[in-house]
Design an enzyme around this catalytic site. Structure first.
Site, mmCIF file in Angstrom:
data_model
loop_
_atom_site.group_PDB
_atom_site.id
_atom_site.type_symbol
_atom_site.label_atom_id
_atom_site.label_comp_id
_atom_site.label_asym_id
_atom_site.label_seq_id
_atom_site.Cartn_x
_atom_site.Cartn_y
_atom_site.Cartn_z
ATOM 1 N N TYR A 171 -9.206 5.659 -12.543
ATOM 2 C CA TYR A 171 -9.320 5.995 -11.134
ATOM 3 C C TYR A 171 -8.583 7.569 -11.250
ATOM 4 O O TYR A 171 -8.429 8.166 -10.288
ATOM 5 C CB TYR A 171 -7.815 5.628 -10.413
ATOM 6 C CG TYR A 171 -7.515 3.952 -10.491
ATOM 7 C CD1 TYR A 171 -8.730 3.187 -9.837
ATOM 8 C CD2 TYR A 171 -6.779 3.389 -11.381
ATOM 9 C CE1 TYR A 171 -8.487 1.922 -9.977
ATOM 10 C CE2 TYR A 171 -6.447 2.062 -10.997
ATOM 11 C CZ TYR A 171 -7.329 1.256 -10.641
ATOM 12 O OH TYR A 171 -7.404 -0.188 -10.699
ATOM 13 N N CYS B 165 -10.796 5.512 -29.437
ATOM 14 C CA CYS B 165 -12.243 5.927 -29.883
ATOM 15 C C CYS B 165 -12.900 6.359 -28.708
ATOM 16 O O CYS B 165 -14.081 5.454 -28.374
ATOM 17 C CB CYS B 165 -12.874 5.181 -30.863
ATOM 18 S SG CYS B 165 -12.058 5.299 -32.427
ATOM 19 N N GLY C 37 0.602 -1.296 0.070
ATOM 20 C CA GLY C 37 0.069 -0.020 -0.024
ATOM 21 C C GLY C 37 0.703 1.252 0.079
ATOM 22 O O GLY C 37 0.319 2.225 -0.086
#
Ligand code: LLP
Length: 467
Positions: A362, A389, A276
């Site tokens: 995100y 696209c 983390g």
């Protein structure tokens, strides 16, 4: 110690470390560039002693460029910091979901780290790279029966996530001639941290791990199944975290449960605090260094063990992003420009959301440089768009860059973690090649996907062939 000049010519931004052998390398996760990055006499960006423009000429673009020195440095900093700050045994394991491929596994294995795998495919990759089963930990909230069978056959440690899995494993462990199965139990610790909600896992409303109120029942169940070789507990609270407090709190929570397990006759010899630790994608990001993080976690575990009068467990941490994120950059070639008067300028590159889905997923932010004109003054604010696209296919919404032209090499920094591993073939665009660079040598580690690769698993049923 001599001072390190990290300024980029004419930009005023602090971001190129100039490493000499006299200096201790900085913590990779606090840098914006790989540690070997420098500007050469052609005003060109060099990483691992290789000029990026030349790499693009040789291997094409987009191209992932992995700096071996930065990756090895991060591995060593984790390992050495645990040896310095933790009084017991420790093991750093690489969360291979960040980037799983043979060469990456091989480099990390050679640094003595273990591996967190979350699928049969990641397990297979580590095995093919020659990783020993003693250093492999199998995670996942919905492992298939086939994946569990494979993990048991290999003999790696299985991180049990839920009742279904526990039942399966108990049953497998009781089959004739079955050796004991080594397990750890994943718990949802109920710890909040400040990161994107999709990459937060420690809060109670999470799909991962056993809920704290089930855990005593889990301990009782394991105690009854003597072929389950329970060694310890695991929790992971989220990713790209800059605070140290959540992991310090986690240490206390895990040690409390360690004590509860003992009450069920289950000695906990191993605690895994997950990964983390965040990295610096842009100047304003300010993560703690690897050693500061390890120190905080180690001290918190030691303190909690002392308070609870339990022996120090083997301590495992499983970082992904902070090991490999900074070590890689992606080189693109600049293509079309579009100026929308008074609104914005778009410059398009030859990749996008298929090789870096993090911005669209995100809202992640990145920095870029123009590798073939490093000292050109930064004069523009532009949007760096991909070639897909999809309007949301933007790599950097507001990039500060020199004036760019067709053919420039635009390099997006810090793309080692969760870029190749989440890459797709959207719009039938082949995934890029990757090279590892070290001391002036570049080696291909992943081949570029060809048009043929894109259709090789397609099948045309006979009735569609006949007209
Ligand atoms: N351990 C477990 C159980 C995990 O689920 C993860 C990441 C890690 C360790 C490693 O975390 P790290 O040190 O890399 O923060 N795709 C997202 C990140 C998802 C993280 C998933 N789990 C992204 O691109 O930001």
């Amino acid at each position: 110690m001599p001072s390190i000049d990290r300024s980029l010519p004419n930009t005023g931004h602090r971001y190129i470390p100039q490493i000499t052998s006299l200096e201790l390398p900085p913590s990779p996760n606090q840098e914006l560039m790989p540690l070997t990055a420098k500007v050469n006499s052609n005003d060109n960006l060099e990483i691992g002693g290789c000029e990026l423009q030349q790499l693009v000429e040789q291997y094409g673009s987009p191209l992932y460029i992995l700096d071996e020195f930065t990756l090895r440095t991060a591995c060593r900093q984790y390992r050495d910091s645990f040896a310095t700050y933790y009084g017991g045994e420790s093991q750093v394991i690489y969360a291979s979901k960040a980037w799983s491929c043979l060469a990456v596994c091989r480099i990390i294995d050679s640094e003595g780290l273990g591996f967190d795998v979350v699928s049969g495919g990641e397990l297979y990759t580590t095995l093919q790279a020659g990783v020993n089963r003693d250093r492999i930990y199998f995670h996942g909230n919905n492992k298939s029966a086939a994946e569990l069978e494979l993990a048991v056959e290999v003999g790696c440690t299985i991180m049990v996530d839920n009742w279904l899995e526990l039942d399966h494993l108990a049953e497998m462990s009781e089959r004739e001639e079955q050796q004991s199965i080594t397990i750890m139990v994943r718990i949802t610790p109920g710890i909040e941290c400040h990161t994107h909600e999709y990459i937060r896992t420690g809060h109670l409303d999470s799909k991962f791990g056993f809920d704290p109120n089930q855990i005593e029942e889990v301990f009782a169940y394991i105690h009854k199944h003597s072929n389950l070789n329970f060694i310890g507990l695991h929790a992971h609270i989220g990713s790209q975290i800059f605070e140290r407090q959540p992991h310090q709190d986690l240490a206390g929570v895990l040690v409390d449960w360690m004590k509860k397990a003992q009450g069920y006759g289950l000695p906990v010899t191993t605690l895994n605090v997950g990964g983390g630790l965040g990295i610096r994608y842009i100047e304003s990001d300010d993560p703690p260094s690897i050693s500061q993080w390890v120190k905080a976690v180690s001290q918190a575990v030691e303190q909690a063990c002392q308070d609870a009068s339990v022996p120090l467990p083997k301590l495992i941490a499983e970082p992904g992003r902070s090991l490999i994120g900074t070590a890689c950059v992606t080189a693109y070639t600049v293509g079309s420009h579009k100026k929308v008067p008074e609104l914005n300028t778009y410059i398009a590159v030859d990749g996008g959301m298929s090789d870096n889905p993090r911005p669209i997923t995100y809202q992640s932010v990145y920095r870029a440089v123009i590798a073939n004109r490093m000292s050109a003054p930064v004069t523009e604010k532009v949007t760096v768009a991909g070639k897909h696209c999809e309007s949301g296919d933007v790599i950097i919404k507001e990039a500060s860059l020199p004036k760019t032209k067709f053919g420039d090499i635009l390099v997006v920094l810090d793309t080692g973690a969760y870029n190749y591993s989440m890459a797709s073939n959207y719009n039938r665009i082949g995934r890029p090649a990757a090279v590892v660079v070290s001391e002036g040598e570049a080696n291909l580690i992943i081949e570029r996907e060809t048009y043929h690769n894109l259709i090789e698993r397609d099948r045309l049923p006979e009735r569609l062939v006949k007209r």
